[in-house]
Write an enzyme that holds these catalytic residues in place. Structure first.
Site, PDB file in Angstrom:
ATOM      1  N   LYS A 168      19.866   7.699  14.672  1.00  0.00           N
ATOM      2  CA  LYS A 168      20.763   8.947  13.943  1.00  0.00           C
ATOM      3  C   LYS A 168      22.064   9.234  14.974  1.00  0.00           C
ATOM      4  O   LYS A 168      22.186   8.944  16.053  1.00  0.00           O
ATOM      5  CB  LYS A 168      19.879   9.922  13.748  1.00  0.00           C
ATOM      6  CG  LYS A 168      18.856   9.812  12.600  1.00  0.00           C
ATOM      7  CD  LYS A 168      18.077  10.945  12.471  1.00  0.00           C
ATOM      8  CE  LYS A 168      17.051  10.836  11.175  1.00  0.00           C
ATOM      9  NZ  LYS A 168      16.482  12.233  11.127  1.00  0.00           N
ATOM     10  N   TYR A 218      18.915  10.057   1.011  1.00  0.00           N
ATOM     11  CA  TYR A 218      17.694  10.863   1.067  1.00  0.00           C
ATOM     12  C   TYR A 218      17.380  11.819  -0.038  1.00  0.00           C
ATOM     13  O   TYR A 218      17.131  12.771  -0.160  1.00  0.00           O
ATOM     14  CB  TYR A 218      18.242  11.874   2.226  1.00  0.00           C
ATOM     15  CG  TYR A 218      18.202  11.623   3.702  1.00  0.00           C
ATOM     16  CD1 TYR A 218      16.926  11.665   3.969  1.00  0.00           C
ATOM     17  CD2 TYR A 218      19.122  11.780   4.471  1.00  0.00           C
ATOM     18  CE1 TYR A 218      16.657  11.132   5.363  1.00  0.00           C
ATOM     19  CE2 TYR A 218      18.971  11.565   5.777  1.00  0.00           C
ATOM     20  CZ  TYR A 218      17.664  11.215   6.338  1.00  0.00           C
ATOM     21  OH  TYR A 218      17.363  10.897   7.542  1.00  0.00           O
ATOM     22  N   ARG A 223      10.953  10.790  19.707  1.00  0.00           N
ATOM     23  CA  ARG A 223      11.411  11.981  19.275  1.00  0.00           C
ATOM     24  C   ARG A 223      11.393  12.996  20.500  1.00  0.00           C
ATOM     25  O   ARG A 223      12.083  14.053  20.746  1.00  0.00           O
ATOM     26  CB  ARG A 223      10.928  12.671  17.876  1.00  0.00           C
ATOM     27  CG  ARG A 223      11.725  11.938  16.975  1.00  0.00           C
ATOM     28  CD  ARG A 223      11.151  11.873  15.506  1.00  0.00           C
ATOM     29  NE  ARG A 223      11.879  11.862  14.499  1.00  0.00           N
ATOM     30  CZ  ARG A 223      11.487  11.787  13.244  1.00  0.00           C
ATOM     31  NH1 ARG A 223      10.139  12.060  12.886  1.00  0.00           N
ATOM     32  NH2 ARG A 223      12.306  11.458  12.421  1.00  0.00           N
ATOM     33  N   ASN A 231      17.076  14.670  15.544  1.00  0.00           N
ATOM     34  CA  ASN A 231      15.583  14.135  15.980  1.00  0.00           C
ATOM     35  C   ASN A 231      15.634  12.783  16.047  1.00  0.00           C
ATOM     36  O   ASN A 231      14.802  11.824  16.424  1.00  0.00           O
ATOM     37  CB  ASN A 231      14.527  14.492  14.895  1.00  0.00           C
ATOM     38  CG  ASN A 231      14.716  14.044  13.670  1.00  0.00           C
ATOM     39  OD1 ASN A 231      15.672  13.323  13.474  1.00  0.00           O
ATOM     40  ND2 ASN A 231      13.558  14.640  12.654  1.00  0.00           N
ATOM     41  N   HIS A 234      14.914   7.676  12.284  1.00  0.00           N
ATOM     42  CA  HIS A 234      14.409   7.663  11.065  1.00  0.00           C
ATOM     43  C   HIS A 234      13.517   6.480  10.864  1.00  0.00           C
ATOM     44  O   HIS A 234      13.772   5.690  11.469  1.00  0.00           O
ATOM     45  CB  HIS A 234      15.448   7.739   9.901  1.00  0.00           C
ATOM     46  CG  HIS A 234      14.826   7.521   8.589  1.00  0.00           C
ATOM     47  ND1 HIS A 234      14.381   8.220   7.686  1.00  0.00           N
ATOM     48  CD2 HIS A 234      14.345   6.265   8.084  1.00  0.00           C
ATOM     49  CE1 HIS A 234      13.956   7.896   6.585  1.00  0.00           C
ATOM     50  NE2 HIS A 234      13.873   6.524   6.832  1.00  0.00           N
ATOM     51  N   GLU A 258      14.425   1.185   1.247  1.00  0.00           N
ATOM     52  CA  GLU A 258      15.205   1.581   2.293  1.00  0.00           C
ATOM     53  C   GLU A 258      15.873   0.458   2.837  1.00  0.00           C
ATOM     54  O   GLU A 258      17.175   0.426   3.132  1.00  0.00           O
ATOM     55  CB  GLU A 258      14.549   2.593   3.339  1.00  0.00           C
ATOM     56  CG  GLU A 258      14.305   3.912   2.900  1.00  0.00           C
ATOM     57  CD  GLU A 258      13.567   4.948   3.953  1.00  0.00           C
ATOM     58  OE1 GLU A 258      13.248   5.971   3.602  1.00  0.00           O
ATOM     59  OE2 GLU A 258      13.347   4.385   5.194  1.00  0.00           O
TER      60      GLU A 258
HETATM   61  P1  IDP Z   1      10.596  12.420   8.867  1.00  0.00           P
HETATM   62  O1  IDP Z   1      11.921  12.110   9.299  1.00  0.00           O
HETATM   63  O2  IDP Z   1       9.696  12.719  10.011  1.00  0.00           O
HETATM   64  O3  IDP Z   1      10.037  11.469   7.912  1.00  0.00           O
HETATM   65  P2  IDP Z   1      11.054  14.327   6.586  1.00  0.00           P
HETATM   66  O4  IDP Z   1      10.257  15.336   6.225  1.00  0.00           O
HETATM   67  O5  IDP Z   1      11.096  13.053   5.773  1.00  0.00           O
HETATM   68  O6  IDP Z   1      10.879  13.785   8.219  1.00  0.00           O
HETATM   69  O7  IDP Z   1      12.561  14.977   6.727  1.00  0.00           O
HETATM   70  C1  IDP Z   1      13.718  14.142   6.659  1.00  0.00           C
HETATM   71  C2  IDP Z   1      14.697  14.716   7.669  1.00  0.00           C
HETATM   72  O8  IDP Z   1      15.110  15.741   7.483  1.00  0.00           O
HETATM   73  C3  IDP Z   1      14.049  14.731   9.025  1.00  0.00           C
HETATM   74  O9  IDP Z   1      14.067  13.556  10.176  1.00  0.00           O
HETATM   75  C4  IDP Z   1      14.842  15.822   9.871  1.00  0.00           C
HETATM   76  O10 IDP Z   1      16.197  15.125  10.411  1.00  0.00           O
HETATM   77  C5  IDP Z   1      15.345  16.660   8.475  1.00  0.00           C
HETATM   78  N1  IDP Z   1      14.600  17.911   8.287  1.00  0.00           N
HETATM   79  C6  IDP Z   1      13.176  17.917   8.101  1.00  0.00           C
HETATM   80  N2  IDP Z   1      12.876  19.328   7.966  1.00  0.00           N
HETATM   81  C7  IDP Z   1      13.735  19.951   8.270  1.00  0.00           C
HETATM   82  C8  IDP Z   1      13.954  21.282   8.457  1.00  0.00           C
HETATM   83  O11 IDP Z   1      13.013  22.278   8.296  1.00  0.00           O
HETATM   84  N3  IDP Z   1      15.287  21.840   8.883  1.00  0.00           N
HETATM   85  C9  IDP Z   1      16.347  20.828   8.880  1.00  0.00           C
HETATM   86  N4  IDP Z   1      16.205  19.710   8.949  1.00  0.00           N
HETATM   87  C10 IDP Z   1      15.169  19.097   8.689  1.00  0.00           C
HETATM   88 MG    MG Z   2      10.854  11.134   6.085  1.00  0.00          MG
END
Ligand code: IDP
Ligand code: MG
Length: 136
Positions: A12, A52, A105, A115, A118, A129
């Site tokens: 990212k 997304y 991460r 983080n 992805h 994807e």
């Molecule tokens: P993942 O990347 O671990 O699969 P997901 O729940 O799919 O996590 O969320 C996608 C992305 O959205 C996360 O990697 C993160 O960058 C962002 N994200 C997830 N939860 C939050 C939040 O509570 N606040 C802000 N950004 C978030």
């Molecule tokens: Mg995800």
């Protein structure tokens, strides 16, 4: 028994900006992933919204799409036996604070949004994807 899978990985903007592409690639390669295809791109806000789409109802959706489109990203097709789960394990929890020691991460993540990586979360999403970024 072999269970060769392909998954989509994205380095990212926060990690690309800190010149972490090679370090993160090394972690994947040393964990047995084959990098099948790779490229640096920058997505538009509209493309980020498409990518997304599953998160469109989330309160952080707009911020998330702004962030993914804010700078260059590095996308890779990673291949390995059980690649989807193996990638999720090496990435660590969504929130770097909760990620286990040694995960990407934990090492590089700045915050829950920044983080660093992805990774596809299922076989079906991996296919979608990969198709999104590597149509040819
Ligand atoms: P993942 O990347 O671990 O699969 P997901 O729940 O799919 O996590 O969320 C996608 C992305 O959205 C996360 O990697 C993160 O960058 C962002 N994200 C997830 N939860 C939050 C939040 O509570 N606040 C802000 N950004 C978030
Ligand atoms: Mg995800």
């Amino acid at each position: 028994m072999s269970n060769l899978e392909k998954t989509l990985s994205i380095i990212k903007p926060d990690a690309v900006e800190r010149n972490l592409i090679e370090e993160i690639k090394k972690i994947f390669v040393s964990n047995g992933f084959n990098i099948v295809k790779e490229k640096k791109v920058q997505v538009s806000k509209t493309e980020a919204q498409q990518f997304y789409q599953v998160h469109q109802a989330k309160p952080f959706y707009n911020e998330l799409c702004n962030y993914l489109s804010s700078g260059p990203i590095y996308v890779m097709i990673l291949e390995k036996n059980g690649a989807i789960l193996a990638n999720r394990e090496i990435m660590g929890a969504t929130n770097p604070i909760e990620a286990k020691d040694g995960t990407i991460r934990k090492i590089y993540g700045i915050s829950i949004d920044k983080n660093s990586v992805h990774g596809s979360d299922s076989l079906d999403n991996a296919k979608k994807e990969i198709e999104f970024f590597f149509k040819d």
